[in-house]
Motif scaffolding. Structure first.
Motif, PDB file in Angstrom:
ATOM      1  N   VAL A  85       1.102   5.306  -0.780  1.00  0.00           N
ATOM      2  CA  VAL A  85      -0.316   5.545  -0.528  1.00  0.00           C
ATOM      3  C   VAL A  85      -0.725   4.690   0.671  1.00  0.00           C
ATOM      4  N   GLY A  86      -1.139   5.357   1.745  1.00  0.00           N
ATOM      5  CA  GLY A  86      -1.526   4.650   2.962  1.00  0.00           C
ATOM      6  C   GLY A  86      -2.857   5.152   3.483  1.00  0.00           C
ATOM      7  N   GLU A  87      -3.432   4.390   4.394  1.00  0.00           N
ATOM      8  CA  GLU A  87      -4.737   4.720   4.959  1.00  0.00           C
ATOM      9  C   GLU A  87      -4.583   5.557   6.217  1.00  0.00           C
ATOM     10  N   ALA A  88      -5.547   6.452   6.422  1.00  0.00           N
ATOM     11  CA  ALA A  88      -5.579   7.228   7.660  1.00  0.00           C
ATOM     12  C   ALA A  88      -6.108   6.409   8.821  1.00  0.00           C
ATOM     13  N   LEU A  89      -6.670   5.239   8.544  1.00  0.00           N
ATOM     14  CA  LEU A  89      -7.295   4.429   9.587  1.00  0.00           C
ATOM     15  C   LEU A  89      -6.287   3.630  10.393  1.00  0.00           C
ATOM     16  N   VAL A  90      -5.089   3.412   9.874  1.00  0.00           N
ATOM     17  CA  VAL A  90      -4.129   2.540  10.544  1.00  0.00           C
ATOM     18  C   VAL A  90      -3.359   3.313  11.607  1.00  0.00           C
ATOM     19  N   GLY A  91      -2.934   2.611  12.644  1.00  0.00           N
ATOM     20  CA  GLY A  91      -2.146   3.215  13.712  1.00  0.00           C
ATOM     21  C   GLY A  91      -0.748   2.644  13.706  1.00  0.00           C
ATOM     22  N   ASN A  92      -0.520   1.607  14.530  1.00  0.00           N
ATOM     23  CA  ASN A  92       0.790   0.968  14.579  1.00  0.00           C
ATOM     24  C   ASN A  92       1.169   0.333  13.249  1.00  0.00           C
ATOM     25  N   GLU A  93       0.174  -0.101  12.475  1.00  0.00           N
ATOM     26  CA  GLU A  93       0.457  -0.753  11.198  1.00  0.00           C
ATOM     27  C   GLU A  93       1.126   0.204  10.213  1.00  0.00           C
ATOM     28  N   ALA A  94       0.828   1.500  10.335  1.00  0.00           N
ATOM     29  CA  ALA A  94       1.440   2.470   9.424  1.00  0.00           C
ATOM     30  C   ALA A  94       2.957   2.480   9.576  1.00  0.00           C
ATOM     31  N   VAL A  95       3.431   2.361  10.809  1.00  0.00           N
ATOM     32  CA  VAL A  95       4.871   2.351  11.045  1.00  0.00           C
ATOM     33  C   VAL A  95       5.505   1.126  10.396  1.00  0.00           C
ATOM     34  N   ASP A  96       4.882  -0.034  10.569  1.00  0.00           N
ATOM     35  CA  ASP A  96       5.427  -1.266  10.004  1.00  0.00           C
ATOM     36  C   ASP A  96       5.414  -1.222   8.478  1.00  0.00           C
ATOM     37  N   GLN A  97       4.319  -0.752   7.892  1.00  0.00           N
ATOM     38  CA  GLN A  97       4.229  -0.687   6.432  1.00  0.00           C
ATOM     39  C   GLN A  97       5.290   0.240   5.843  1.00  0.00           C
ATOM     40  N   LEU A  98       5.364   1.436   6.381  1.00  0.00           N
ATOM     41  CA  LEU A  98       6.296   2.415   5.821  1.00  0.00           C
ATOM     42  C   LEU A  98       7.747   2.004   6.037  1.00  0.00           C
ATOM     43  N   THR A  99       8.062   1.505   7.215  1.00  0.00           N
ATOM     44  CA  THR A  99       9.436   1.111   7.497  1.00  0.00           C
ATOM     45  C   THR A  99       9.898   0.020   6.544  1.00  0.00           C
ATOM     46  N   LYS A 100       9.065  -0.987   6.345  1.00  0.00           N
ATOM     47  CA  LYS A 100       9.471  -2.113   5.505  1.00  0.00           C
ATOM     48  C   LYS A 100       9.431  -1.761   4.025  1.00  0.00           C
ATOM     49  N   PHE A 101       8.491  -0.928   3.587  1.00  0.00           N
ATOM     50  CA  PHE A 101       8.494  -0.483   2.188  1.00  0.00           C
ATOM     51  C   PHE A 101       9.761   0.320   1.896  1.00  0.00           C
ATOM     52  N   ASP A 102      10.058   1.260   2.772  1.00  0.00           N
ATOM     53  CA  ASP A 102      11.223   2.115   2.547  1.00  0.00           C
ATOM     54  C   ASP A 102      12.515   1.306   2.587  1.00  0.00           C
ATOM     55  N   ARG A 103      12.610   0.392   3.554  1.00  0.00           N
ATOM     56  CA  ARG A 103      13.828  -0.413   3.668  1.00  0.00           C
ATOM     57  C   ARG A 103      13.982  -1.340   2.476  1.00  0.00           C
ATOM     58  N   ALA A 104      12.895  -1.987   2.047  1.00  0.00           N
ATOM     59  CA  ALA A 104      12.979  -2.900   0.908  1.00  0.00           C
ATOM     60  C   ALA A 104      13.374  -2.164  -0.365  1.00  0.00           C
ATOM     61  N   LEU A 105      12.810  -0.990  -0.591  1.00  0.00           N
ATOM     62  CA  LEU A 105      13.176  -0.221  -1.778  1.00  0.00           C
ATOM     63  C   LEU A 105      14.649   0.167  -1.744  1.00  0.00           C
TER      64      LEU A 105
END
Length: 664
Positions: free
Chosen positions: A572-592
């Motif tokens: 679940v992510g926000e539509a308001l984020v730009g570059n932060e979306a890439v960092d959040q998704l990359t690290k969540f996916d990698r950590a999992l």
């Protein structure tokens, strides 16, 4: 420690290699080795600007010596934090070239001679083992020194800070009475020791303050160690104390207890008869539609369908302009104006497209697309346009729009099915042995703090209830205050909204909670077991929000995933984020993926399976977060949230997102 290290020629000849474990030796010899994958997927494709390459749990770093056509490669377990790898590569390259440059130059000249047909001798005649027979010892010495240095750095960082006891400074008269130095400022060690001891004795008797064990009074001063603290405390407490209730000696009455009970909401005047005001929970205009087979579908998000009445004049002007243009002409607005210089018949070159692609990148970034994603999209569009012959402004305009539209469509098109209902019904209807109970379909909602996981989980629950499914919500956010109470309110509200949106659906949705401070993975497991035993169809697992860089919390989330193996992991992510979306998704996916296989589960890596983007109604046409999220994970956006009621859930159509991104 390292797993593999090698020195190779760019033509594929391995000059020297070392594997440090038997497993690494087998992996390095296989076709699926990380080094072979590096050559196929990075070096051959020209993606050499990246810092490192990662594959199957390995991290690979490399460096080149272009004049000698050599590649130095180091591979290690990605989970290890080896800080000396870059230094090792640099030292390895410098030392190897310094020792063997004449031999390497001769070897390279022979290869070129073979390629040009001037020599019949091949590389097989070269004895590398003999040429580099002393290199193993030098490499071991180099590696040992770097590993020792790294170990010392770790010890230095882990060493606790030592605080020294500072003696009270002596009084002036004590210093004056201290033994002075001799005329030549020389003293033997015994005299120095006696002087120091004498000074310490005087300090203990005069200047030092020794406190009795257990508190009390100060020895030497005769005063309290904290003067005035006891006498001042009551006045401070009185000044800060709040007004307290006086209960008396009798037990409170039922009326008094009810007035102090804030755990549940009191029924309002409109709900005195047990009826809930549905207008606050359901937006009739946002209700989905029923298909012919009775399935409830949420509405599609459509770009440009709102606020048209607020811009009647602009709409009329646009309609007039479109009426004057031929049907084949297509406007690209600001993007189209970038191509005004490309008129007449010509073949597009990189120099022609460079300023245009830069303007296109700026346009995408204004639409909230992450910078690195905008770079890669424009690079792909440029490659598709270079060498293409165009004639006339409109033709160029159409070619650019088509190329950009194709690129965006290719990225946004789901690689997997987004039909959750189909997945749920397939699992629930699949045949099972008579001795085995059917497991419910489970979905875990993950994300950072404050994005709206619980609210949008409730919207998904409403959609499932409308399709006749029994839903159990597992309250696995055992950290945030009020998280369980928030879900309890949602369950109470959803119980009032039946299959038709207005009839009672008690029993179709329940909350499973065990309070706060408990293990979230254990609660989720118990909830799934409870759902199985009580014939629930779907389990929605709510998790605590956490930042993507918090490793302990990411490990706990991976443990929940590994133990319970949910059917879907929805970010679940926000539509308001730009570059932060890439960092959040990359690290969540990698950590999992990194932690799930090592957290006591079935040993299978699990990553994010889909996204739910919240606050979609706040960005208008700046929907670039959808492009960034899909590009990073390759997974689809299943829903978007666009309001505060349970019906404010939409599904995305690729064409609508592309239209919004291309709009000016």
């Amino acid at each position: 420690m390292l797993d593999h290290c090698s020195i190779s020629h760019k033509g594929g000849i391995v000059l020297w290699s070392r594997s440090f474990t038997p497993d690494a030796s087998r992996v390095a010899a296989s076709a699926a080795s990380p080094v072979n994958s590096l050559v196929r997927e990075a070096l051959i494709e020209g993606r050499t600007g990246e810092e490192k390459y990662e594959k199957d749990g390995y991290a690979v770093k490399w460096t080149f010596v272009n004049d000698l056509e050599l590649i130095f490669v180091v591979a290690y377990q990605r989970i290890l934090q080896l800080t000396y790898v870059d230094e090792l590569l640099a030292a390895l390259k410098t030392l190897f070239i310094k020792l063997f440059e004449p031999f390497l130059a001769t070897f390279l000249a022979s290869l070129h001679a073979v390629d040009t047909g001037k020599s019949s001798e091949g590389a097989v005649s070269w004895n590398f083992a003999k040429a580099f027979e002393n290199w193993d010892k030098l490499f071991d010495k180099l590696l040992a020194s770097l590993e020792g240095k790294a170990a010392q750095d770790r010890k230095a960082r882990a060493k606790p800070i030592q605080y020294q006891n500072v003696e009270p400074s002596p009084a002036v008269d004590d210093l004056e009475n201290a033994p002075s130095d001799s005329a030549d400022n020389t003293m033997d060690e015994e005299q120095i020791a006696r002087n120091v001891q004498a000074l310490k004795n005087r300090l203990r008797g005069k200047g030092g303050r020794m406190v009795k064990r257990g508190g009390g009074k100060d020895v030497g001063s005769g005063k309290d160690s904290h003067p005035g603290s006891d006498s001042d405390a009551p006045s401070k407490r009185k000044a800060k104390a709040k007004t307290q209730r006086k209960w008396g000696n009798e037990a409170p009455t039922a009326e008094e207890m009810e007035s102090l009970d804030f755990s549940t909401e009191k029924p309002s005047d409109g709900a005195a008869n047990g009826q809930l005001d549905l207008t606050a929970l359901v937006d009739e205009a946002s209700l989905g539609t029923r298909t012919q087979d009775g399935m409830y579908e949420v509405k599609d998000w459509e770009f440009g369908k709102k606020n048209e009445e607020d811009d009647v004049i602009s709409q009329a002007l646009r309609s007039s302009a479109v009426a004057k243009q031929p049907e084949t002409s297509t406007s690209l607005g600001a993007l189209g104006s970038l191509f005004a210089r490309l008129t007449g018949s010509k073949v597009l070159t990189e120099s022609d497209l460079k300023p245009v692609l830069e303007g296109m990148k700026q346009h995408l970034m204004k639409k909230n697309v992450a910078k690195e994603i905008a770079d890669k999209v424009c690079e792909g569009v440029g490659e598709s346009l270079v060498g293409k012959k165009v004639g006339g402004f409109q033709t160029t305009n159409a070619a650019v729009r088509q190329a950009l539209s194709n690129s965006l469509t290719r990225i946004l098109t789901p690689k997997t099915s987004t039909d959750l209902l189909l997945s749920i019904r397939t699992k629930l209807s699949s045949p099972l042995p008579s001795s085995q109970q059917r497991m419910p379909y489970s979905m875990t909602f993950v994300g950072v703090n404050g994005v709206g996981k619980s609210t949008n989980l409730s919207k998904v629950c409403f959609w499932l209830i409308q399709n006749g499914l029994r839903v159990l919500i597992a309250a696995c956010d055992t950290f945030r205050s009020g998280a369980v109470e928030q879900l309890r309110v949602h369950v109470r509200n959803l119980s009032m909204l039946g299959v038709n949106g207005a009839t009672d659906s008690k029993g179709r949705v329940e909350l499973y909670e065990k309070g706060y401070g408990k293990d979230a993975a254990g609660i989720a497991k118990e909830a799934i077991t409870y759902a199985r035993d009580n014939d629930f169809d779907v389990v929605l697992i709510d998790t605590a929000g956490r930042m993507q860089d918090n490793e302990p919390l990411m490990r706990a989330l991976a443990k929940l995933v590994a133990i319970n193996t949910p059917d879907k992991i929805i970010f679940v992510g926000e539509a308001l984020v730009g570059n932060e979306a890439v960092d959040q998704l990359t690290k969540f996916d990698r950590a999992l993926r990194d932690f799930s296989s090592a957290s006591g589960g079935a040993g299978k890596e699990r990553g994010i399976d889909g996204m739910l983007v919240t606050k979609w109604d706040t960005v208008d046409d700046k929907v670039g977060a959808a492009l960034s999220m899909t590009y990073v994970t390759g997974q689809p956006i299943i829903f978007v949230g666009c309001g505060q009621t349970y019906t404010d859930l939409r599904q995305l159509r690729v064409s609508n997102v592309v239209q919004a991104i291309l709009s000016d």
